[in-house]
Write a protein that holds these residues in place. Structure first.
Motif, PDB file in Angstrom:
ATOM      1  N   VAL A   1      24.019 -10.972  21.327  1.00 47.36           N
ATOM      2  CA  VAL A   1      24.696 -11.088  22.816  1.00 47.36           C
ATOM      3  C   VAL A   1      24.351  -9.696  23.423  1.00 47.36           C
ATOM      4  N   LYS A   2      24.782  -8.715  22.463  1.00 47.78           N
ATOM      5  CA  LYS A   2      24.660  -7.359  23.256  1.00 47.78           C
ATOM      6  C   LYS A   2      23.315  -6.797  23.358  1.00 47.78           C
ATOM      7  N   GLY A   3      22.280  -7.253  22.355  1.00 43.60           N
ATOM      8  CA  GLY A   3      21.029  -6.960  22.538  1.00 43.60           C
ATOM      9  C   GLY A   3      20.135  -7.595  23.637  1.00 43.60           C
ATOM     10  N   SER A   4      20.835  -8.729  24.301  1.00 38.26           N
ATOM     11  CA  SER A   4      20.039  -9.293  25.533  1.00 38.26           C
ATOM     12  C   SER A   4      20.838  -8.880  26.845  1.00 38.26           C
ATOM     13  N   LEU A   5      21.866  -7.877  26.745  1.00 35.47           N
ATOM     14  CA  LEU A   5      22.511  -7.478  27.996  1.00 35.47           C
ATOM     15  C   LEU A   5      22.714  -6.019  27.807  1.00 35.47           C
ATOM     16  N   THR A   6      22.886  -5.490  29.134  1.00 32.82           N
ATOM     17  CA  THR A   6      22.877  -3.987  29.070  1.00 32.82           C
ATOM     18  C   THR A   6      24.111  -3.631  30.375  1.00 32.82           C
ATOM     19  N   ASP A   7      24.705  -2.653  30.171  1.00 33.44           N
ATOM     20  CA  ASP A   7      25.702  -2.269  31.487  1.00 33.44           C
ATOM     21  C   ASP A   7      24.923  -1.765  32.570  1.00 33.44           C
ATOM     22  N   LEU A   8      25.048  -2.176  33.745  1.00 30.79           N
ATOM     23  CA  LEU A   8      24.570  -1.499  35.110  1.00 30.79           C
ATOM     24  C   LEU A   8      25.246  -0.199  35.202  1.00 30.79           C
ATOM     25  N   PRO A   9      24.322   0.648  35.707  1.00 32.72           N
ATOM     26  CA  PRO A   9      25.010   2.025  36.027  1.00 32.72           C
ATOM     27  C   PRO A   9      26.459   2.280  36.833  1.00 32.72           C
ATOM     28  N   GLY A  10      27.227   2.798  36.016  1.00 33.47           N
ATOM     29  CA  GLY A  10      28.658   2.855  36.435  1.00 33.47           C
ATOM     30  C   GLY A  10      29.520   1.861  35.691  1.00 33.47           C
ATOM     31  N   ALA A  11      29.034   1.161  34.968  1.00 25.19           N
ATOM     32  CA  ALA A  11      29.835   0.118  33.900  1.00 25.19           C
ATOM     33  C   ALA A  11      29.935   0.718  32.679  1.00 25.19           C
ATOM     34  N   SER A  12      30.953   0.337  31.860  1.00 33.71           N
ATOM     35  CA  SER A  12      30.965   0.853  30.278  1.00 33.71           C
ATOM     36  C   SER A  12      31.613  -0.372  29.650  1.00 33.71           C
TER      37      SER A  12
END
Length: 418
Positions: free
Chosen positions: A43-54
């Motif tokens: 799941v983490k491999g298919s998603l990423t934080d947008l700039p400003g997200a953590s």
């Protein structure tokens, strides 16, 4: 005799004791299952934080206890992931995630809730989600998901809430999905769905399909329904099927092609506080409120918008006390009941729009003043607006009253253009 703890330490000891009692016994605490950990890695491999997200900053797969350290994660006592809330992690204002939803989500077979916070996640909804036997809440709202709604979601027999609103989903609504036996909340608003609305669950309380491309008539609805919005589609037919909805609180069928009369029972539903039927082809009149034992109690926040239809006849007292009332751009005639004037003067009605009708009387005495917070518009009727009621929004036009020829033609049974 051993001395007891000093008085200052007693509250701390009590707090520690409470915390220890609140934790499950060590024998009940289990590590997250290896299968769920592998699924979370995908799941983490298919998603990423947008700039400003953590959000993913806490997802350290070397951590000893992901169930207590991963943001958005809640586990059962058996170590299975029960709730997965992707994106905000409880932080308001987070910009959310990008990427796509991994089919590996379906390997989290203990999931009861899957929630995706607003972001720019794209791609399809994985059909594999239909293999989550315990899922009760599926909310994937305010992203950029595309493709159809998977028909496999109709296999989620325990589903309580489905919210796929504000995406770019297209195609028909799967025919068996809205009829899931335990479904109580269905929100598919603001997509590109088309076709007819399938039959819905007898348990449904909340149905929101606004701003799609749906057509056809309103399907049979359960009498316990409280929220119904079908606005901004291309639906047609009579509204007679709404007569049995005695627990409605919110109704919005605006900007469709519905025709025929408004069911009189809607004017006698005690719970109804918002009735938005504007910009349809509705005819008939505003019927008097029925002889209900508990009549409607319109109050602060109530809104009724019946504007831009073909309602005719004299205005009844059924809508007395509505705070925001739009009846403009219809074919209403006669004199407005004095109770509406009283409601305005008492501050109960703050907006009363009656412009662009064929009204011939408004019981307003010289010297009366509209309260500062109220707005009354009577322009372009078969009368000159009384002194003190000349102020109207720009959309009402500049002509204070209709030409006499239009009013005489209308009284004579002709059908003049507005």
């Amino acid at each position: 005799m051993a001395a007891g703890p000093p008085p200052s330490a007693a509250p701390l000891l009590l707090l520690l004791a409470a915390l220890l009692l609140a934790r499950p016994p060590p024998s009940l605490q289990q590590a997250i299952s290896a299968a769920d950990l592998a699924a979370l890695l995908a799941v983490k491999g298919s998603l990423t934080d947008l700039p400003g997200a953590s959000f993913f900053s806490t997802w350290d797969f070397a951590a000893p206890d992901p169930c207590s350290s991963f943001a958005g994660l809640t586990c059962s006592l058996s170590g299975r992931v029960a709730v997965l809330s992707l994106g905000a992690g409880g932080l308001s204002g987070s910009p959310g995630l990008a990427g796509s939803l991994s089919p590996s989500l379906a390997r989290l077979t203990g999931l009861t809730q899957l929630i995706l916070s607003p972001g720019i996640v794209t791609g399809p909804i994985p059909p594999e989600l239909g293999r989550l036997p315990e899922l009760r809440v599926l909310s994937l709202t305010n992203n950029r998901l595309t493709g159809p709604i998977p028909a496999s979601l109709a296999a989620l027999r325990g589903l309580h809430t489905l919210d796929l609103s504000y995406n770019q989903l297209a195609g028909p609504i799967p025919p068996r999905l809205p009829a899931l036996p335990g479904l109580k909340v269905l929100i598919l608003a603001s997509n590109r769905l088309f076709g007819r609305v399938p039959p819905v669950s007898a348990a449904l309380l909340h149905l929101d399909l606004r701003k799609n491309l749906l057509f056809g008539q309103v399907p049979p609805l359960p009498p316990t329904l409280r929220y119904l919005s079908l606005s901004g589609n291309a639906m047609w037919g009579p509204l007679s099927g709404l007569a049995s909805l005695s627990e409605l609180v919110y109704l919005d069928l605006s900007m469709n092609r519905f025709g025929g009369p408004i069911p009189p029972s809607l004017f006698s539903t005690p719970s109804l506080q918002s009735m938005l039927l504007q910009r349809n082809n509705l005819s008939g009149g505003v019927p008097a409120a029925g002889a209900a034992s508990d009549p409607p109690s319109y109050g602060p926040g109530s809104v009724v918008d019946l504007s831009h239809n073909a309602l005719a006849g004299e205005l009844s007292t059924a809508l007395i006390g509505v705070e925001t009332l739009y009846l403009n751009n219809n074919r209403l005639t006669g004199s407005v009941p004095k109770e509406y004037v009283k409601s305005v003067l008492q501050g109960r009605t703050r907006t009363l729009y009656l412009q662009h009708n064929y009204i011939s009387g408004f019981p307003w005495d010289r010297g009366m003043a509209v309260p500062d917070a109220a707005e009354v518009c009577l322009s372009y009727n078969c009368m000159a607006p009384p002194v003190g009621l000349e102020g109207c929004p720009a959309s009402a036009g500049t002509q204070p009253s209709r030409p006499a020829s239009q009013c005489s033609a209308f009284r004579g049974g002709e059908n003049p253009r507005d």
